[in-house]
Design an enzyme around this catalytic site. Sequence first.
Site, PDB file in Angstrom:
ATOM      1  N   ARG A  29      38.125  42.260  40.107  1.00  0.00           N
ATOM      2  CA  ARG A  29      39.485  42.146  40.606  1.00  0.00           C
ATOM      3  C   ARG A  29      40.407  43.096  39.841  1.00  0.00           C
ATOM      4  O   ARG A  29      40.206  43.314  38.641  1.00  0.00           O
ATOM      5  CB  ARG A  29      39.932  40.704  40.373  1.00  0.00           C
ATOM      6  CG  ARG A  29      41.318  40.371  40.854  1.00  0.00           C
ATOM      7  CD  ARG A  29      41.407  40.392  42.344  1.00  0.00           C
ATOM      8  NE  ARG A  29      42.518  39.578  42.827  1.00  0.00           N
ATOM      9  CZ  ARG A  29      42.923  39.587  44.101  1.00  0.00           C
ATOM     10  NH1 ARG A  29      42.336  40.371  44.990  1.00  0.00           N
ATOM     11  NH2 ARG A  29      43.911  38.817  44.481  1.00  0.00           N
ATOM     12  N   THR A 302      40.341  43.862  54.590  1.00  0.00           N
ATOM     13  CA  THR A 302      39.438  43.576  53.496  1.00  0.00           C
ATOM     14  C   THR A 302      38.056  43.801  54.076  1.00  0.00           C
ATOM     15  O   THR A 302      37.890  43.800  55.287  1.00  0.00           O
ATOM     16  CB  THR A 302      39.637  42.107  53.055  1.00  0.00           C
ATOM     17  OG1 THR A 302      40.955  41.983  52.540  1.00  0.00           O
ATOM     18  CG2 THR A 302      38.651  41.666  52.008  1.00  0.00           C
ATOM     19  N   ASP A 344      49.472  39.396  45.570  1.00  0.00           N
ATOM     20  CA  ASP A 344      48.693  38.155  45.473  1.00  0.00           C
ATOM     21  C   ASP A 344      49.155  37.283  44.300  1.00  0.00           C
ATOM     22  O   ASP A 344      48.792  36.110  44.214  1.00  0.00           O
ATOM     23  CB  ASP A 344      47.193  38.453  45.329  1.00  0.00           C
ATOM     24  CG  ASP A 344      46.514  38.658  46.685  1.00  0.00           C
ATOM     25  OD1 ASP A 344      47.127  38.347  47.718  1.00  0.00           O
ATOM     26  OD2 ASP A 344      45.362  39.138  46.705  1.00  0.00           O
ATOM     27  N   GLY A 395      40.494  38.258  55.268  1.00  0.00           N
ATOM     28  CA  GLY A 395      41.553  37.526  55.969  1.00  0.00           C
ATOM     29  C   GLY A 395      42.448  36.695  55.066  1.00  0.00           C
ATOM     30  O   GLY A 395      42.950  35.647  55.487  1.00  0.00           O
TER      31      GLY A 395
HETATM   32  O1  DON Z   1      42.360  38.518  47.372  1.00  0.00           O
HETATM   33  C1  DON Z   1      42.877  38.029  48.373  1.00  0.00           C
HETATM   34  O2  DON Z   1      42.826  36.835  48.620  1.00  0.00           O
HETATM   35  C2  DON Z   1      43.577  38.941  49.362  1.00  0.00           C
HETATM   36  N1  DON Z   1      44.056  40.115  48.663  1.00  0.00           N
HETATM   37  C3  DON Z   1      42.646  39.310  50.483  1.00  0.00           C
HETATM   38  C4  DON Z   1      43.332  40.149  51.520  1.00  0.00           C
HETATM   39  C5  DON Z   1      42.642  40.161  52.826  1.00  0.00           C
HETATM   40  O3  DON Z   1      41.615  39.563  53.015  1.00  0.00           O
HETATM   41  C6  DON Z   1      43.292  40.932  53.892  1.00  0.00           C
HETATM   42  N2  DON Z   1      42.424  41.026  55.004  1.00  0.00           N
HETATM   43  N3  DON Z   1      41.958  40.944  55.963  1.00  0.00           N
END
Ligand code: DON
Length: 491
Positions: A29, A302, A344, A395
């Site tokens: 991350r 993602t 986030d 997502g």
């Molecule tokens: O880490 C996470 O929970 C988010 N940054 C994920 C973002 C995401 O899945 C966008 N996509 N479709």
Amino acid sequence: TWPEAGNIGGGGYMVIKLVDGRTAAIDYREVAPLAATRDMYLDANGKLTDKSIVGHLASGVPGAVAGMAQALERYGTMSLREVMQPAITLARDGFVVDSGLASSIRGSERVQQFEGGAMFFPNGQPLTTGARLVQPDLARTLQAIADQGPAGFYRGWVADSLVAEIKRGGGIITNDDLARYKPRERRPIRSTYRGFTLLAMPPSSSGGVTMTQSLNILETWPTTAPHGSTQWYHTVASAYQRAFVDRNSKLGDPDFISVPLEQLTSKTYAQSLRRTVRDERATPTRVVDSLMQAPIREPMNTTHYSVVDRFGNAVATTTTLNGSWGSGVWVRGAGFFMNNEMDDFAAQPGMPNMFGLVQGEQNAIQPGKRMLSAMSPTIVLDSAQQVLLVVGAAGGPTIITGTSQIVLNVLDHRMNLADAMRAPRLHHQALPDSLTIEIGGVAPAVQDSLRAMGWALRPLRSLVNVNAIMRVKGGWEGVPEPRRSGGAVGY
Ligand code: DON
């Protein structure tokens, strides 16, 4: 070939299960830059700005290159040069833009504001289906990584280009931030559900904890209601709602806060949460009208892929830039997009982020801290501890609910993988206090009953992008998301 999702300018997670019994969870991350501060996204009046989403301040320090290289070094069998060559060739010689990428470019106003504009909008016009996208700068960057390992990205000319680009736009990532980045290898969360074992991602992602907690609550019902019935929606949504209340207030980077992992994932705790579920009535999450702002609507991207080799070694990994095209910032000379993962964090605890998640102090910004994620790469083992399912999704918060529903569909409802993937999905994340359902997926009578029970329904056209592999008689079956444009390949 999926520039809007990166991912060398981003980060992710990987869960590994080898046939020799070893398991691993690699956390690559992004982290907050050392100069980050708790309130860096508030304006002079204390109001939240969009700087955690767009532009040079929105990026965390990328982790993907270091994480992938570590996974390969510790658990792989090939050289970095070998595994990177196909990507280098695609970047150098180009590939044909398909309709999915073309429409993503068309919709990406953000890209035009920054340096990537010239590449994706030659002469001001978006690349269209059938065009060839050649990325010479990216090819050079990938070659530097293949030749030098992570140092080819975190030090030297690629690092200098990244830092120069960030500085140009008033961002705060420095060479020191890049040089210090380290992936973390953690122990996967190991839990059970009706006799099966789940290996899932521990914090700094919430994926494993929140899935485990949801499944533990559901397991307290001796049998599962029929898929798609009112009772099924009620119990599954109630479980998610409770697990997300804890997620949003108790989880964060374990290197910075103490996470009550044992408690949250215990069966006894699930029993106590189960007792708060009423049979015939939805329970409001809280009275939070002031916080119920509509989440910012924007496409997201993602990447999740599930892999099983001929020996049965399994890998589930999810990577992201967060939003589609990340922060929009494209690193001049090095040819890639930077993430906007800083969103986030709880940029202002108590206020919703771009996914509408209302999160607390545990996930406030601190230098060097990992922002809480929902990414949920997961491996399910059968009662003989053999890999049964490799699954994960893209997502945002729907990753947790979408991934766990594939598990539920297979284990509870005995669906084959294609049916499990196609089945209508639901989502609840505590706040906003609504039950998201798929348009066309829920019988009108069931919708009426759910409303009568007090659920606020929020219909969406398509919910979460999952990719999965399942063991079947004589081999493996891979099913890409039927709502999106992924693919499944056997070599
Ligand atoms: O880490 C996470 O929970 C988010 N940054 C994920 C973002 C995401 O899945 C966008 N996509 N479709």
